[in-house]
Design an enzyme around this catalytic site. Structure first.
Site, PDB file in Angstrom:
ATOM      1  CG  HIS A 337       4.045   2.885   8.671  1.00 40.58           C
ATOM      2  ND1 HIS A 337       4.276   3.684   7.597  1.00 40.58           N
ATOM      3  CD2 HIS A 337       5.240   2.373   9.007  1.00 40.58           C
ATOM      4  CE1 HIS A 337       5.556   3.678   7.283  1.00 40.58           C
ATOM      5  NE2 HIS A 337       6.163   2.875   8.136  1.00 40.58           N
ATOM      6  CB  CYS A 338      -1.633  -0.507  10.549  1.00 41.74           C
ATOM      7  SG  CYS A 338      -0.710  -1.923  11.088  1.00 41.74           S
ATOM      8  CB  ALA A 339      -2.293   4.294   8.289  1.00 38.92           C
TER       9      ALA A 339
END
Ligand SMILES: Cc1ncc(COP(=O)(O)O)c(C=O)c1O
Length: 380
Positions: A337-339
């Site tokens: 999730h891009c994190a």
């Protein structure tokens, strides 16, 4: 039945009024603000002002001219970081950040900006005392997300905002997962920079977002170009908001965003947040009964927004998301999730999690079908 549970990425469906506003802007207005003296251009200008005013009402922003329209949260965050920080400045951020905040900071590091990353605990929660301990005399900014896009943890931004203010640092809040579902008052929380998407909890179209900058902030624009104002000046005007919105506006998007914000104001932010919390809570309770399932984030529902992340022992989250989509027509998101750093804090790196995120239009029946589908896909 097609089920969409990926509202943390972008909300779907939109309220009917949003679709109509987009079509109206395209078919009936078709013009751009400040780009002509004709009535269509004036009408576009009025619409842009009304969109800013609606956003100002939602976030208790006293002066709507300090709201800069952007194309995404990412653009708003880049403007907030690159438009303020200079070499020698120090920034405090957290391990829960999305790449749209982390990557500009990484780029700024290379030019001499110093960054301290405060690590969240295993539920994704940041301790305000850790932020206080990370401060230095050169700390120019504390920058963080309000709600984690990975596990929904609601950060104590009131307390952290007070700490930033005491230290004379600017407070930048990434409201990508909270705008529209969690009350935000920029004055009460001491937010100097608020970056938000138009296309998630504000129910506007993709390609919309904004940055609010308080009077304490002196911004440099990201782009130079036509603003429809100060046309004799060879240099970029620094007047707000026009100097920071070079280029033709996304007027269909902004018209839809205005309608989306009006929809949120009508329903009420707390009602929307409560509904999402209720839906996430019912999924969490059901999944928690399965011994193979690990839920991430706070167990207290009051500390969680409309996002639920979990893993199932023996099943790859990406494979589960694929089966849910192809076998059950259910859209969710799997992975990091891009994190990535958030998953290190939560203990779900590098495999990531499966994330489900309902919206205002999701139903209890859809959540029940989703849970049954997880059981079936994983043969639990
Ligand atoms: C916490 C957080 N910040 C920033 C972003 C980037 O938002 P946008 O897609 O509007 O650039 C997202 C998107 O998922 C997010 O969840």
């Amino acid at each position: 039945m097609s089920i969409y549970l990926d509202n943390a990425a972008t909300s779907h469906p939109k309220p009917e009024s949003v679709y109509q506003a987009v079509m109206h802007a395209m078919r009936e207005i078709g013009s751009s603000p400040g780009r002509g003296g004709h009535r269509r251009s004036l009408e576009a200008g009025r619409l842009l002002l009304q969109a800013r005013e609606a956003i100002a009402t939602l976030f208790a922003i006293p002066d709507s001219s300090r709201i800069i329209m952007t194309h995404s949260t990412t653009e708003a965050l880049n403007l907030a970081l690159r438009g303020v920080l200079v070499p020698g400045d120090h920034v405090v951020t957290t391990s829960m950040e999305h790449n749209s905040l982390m990557r500009p900071l990484t780029a700024l590091r290379a030019s001499g900006v110093e960054v301290t990353v405060v690590r969240a605990d295993g539920t994704g929660m940041v301790d305000p005392d850790d932020v206080r301990r990370a401060l230095r005399p050169t700390t120019r900014m504390v920058a963080m997300a309000h709600i984690s896009n990975v596990c929904g943890t609601i950060q104590p931004i009131d307390r952290i905002g007070a700490i930033a203010r005491e230290a004379g640092a600017l407070f930048l809040v990434d409201a990508a997962q909270s705008a529209g579902s969690e009350p935000i008052d920029v004055i009460r929380t001491g937010i100097d920079l608020l970056a938000a998407p138009g296309h998630k909890g504000l129910y506007g179209p993709q390609g919309t977002g904004f940055l609010y900058a308080s009077p304490a902030v002196h911004l440099k624009p990201l782009l130079q170009g036509g603003t429809g104002t100060s046309s004799t000046a060879e240099e970029q005007p620094l007047t707000l908001p026009d100097g920071f919105e070079a280029g033709t506006h996304n007027m269909p998007g902004i018209a839809g965003l205005k309608a989306g914000v009006e929809f949120v104001l009508e329903q009420g932010v707390s009602a929307i947040g409560d509904k999402e919390r209720h839906l996430v809570g019912s999924a969490a309770r059901r999944l928690a009964e399965l011994p193979q399932v690990t839920l991430y984030g706070p167990s207290d529902p009051a500390l969680r927004g409309g996002v639920l992340s979990f893993t199932v022992a023996g099943t790859d989250p990406a494979a589960l998301a694929f089966m849910l989509d192809h076998n059950h027509d259910i859209a969710v998101r799997a992975g990091l999730h891009c994190a990535p750093q958030a998953h290190r804090s939560l203990g779900s790196f590098p495999g990531g999690t499966l994330r489900m995120s309902p919206g205002w239009f999701s139903t209890g029946e859809e959540i029940a079908i989703f849970c049954d589908a997880v059981v079936e896909c994983c043969q639990l």
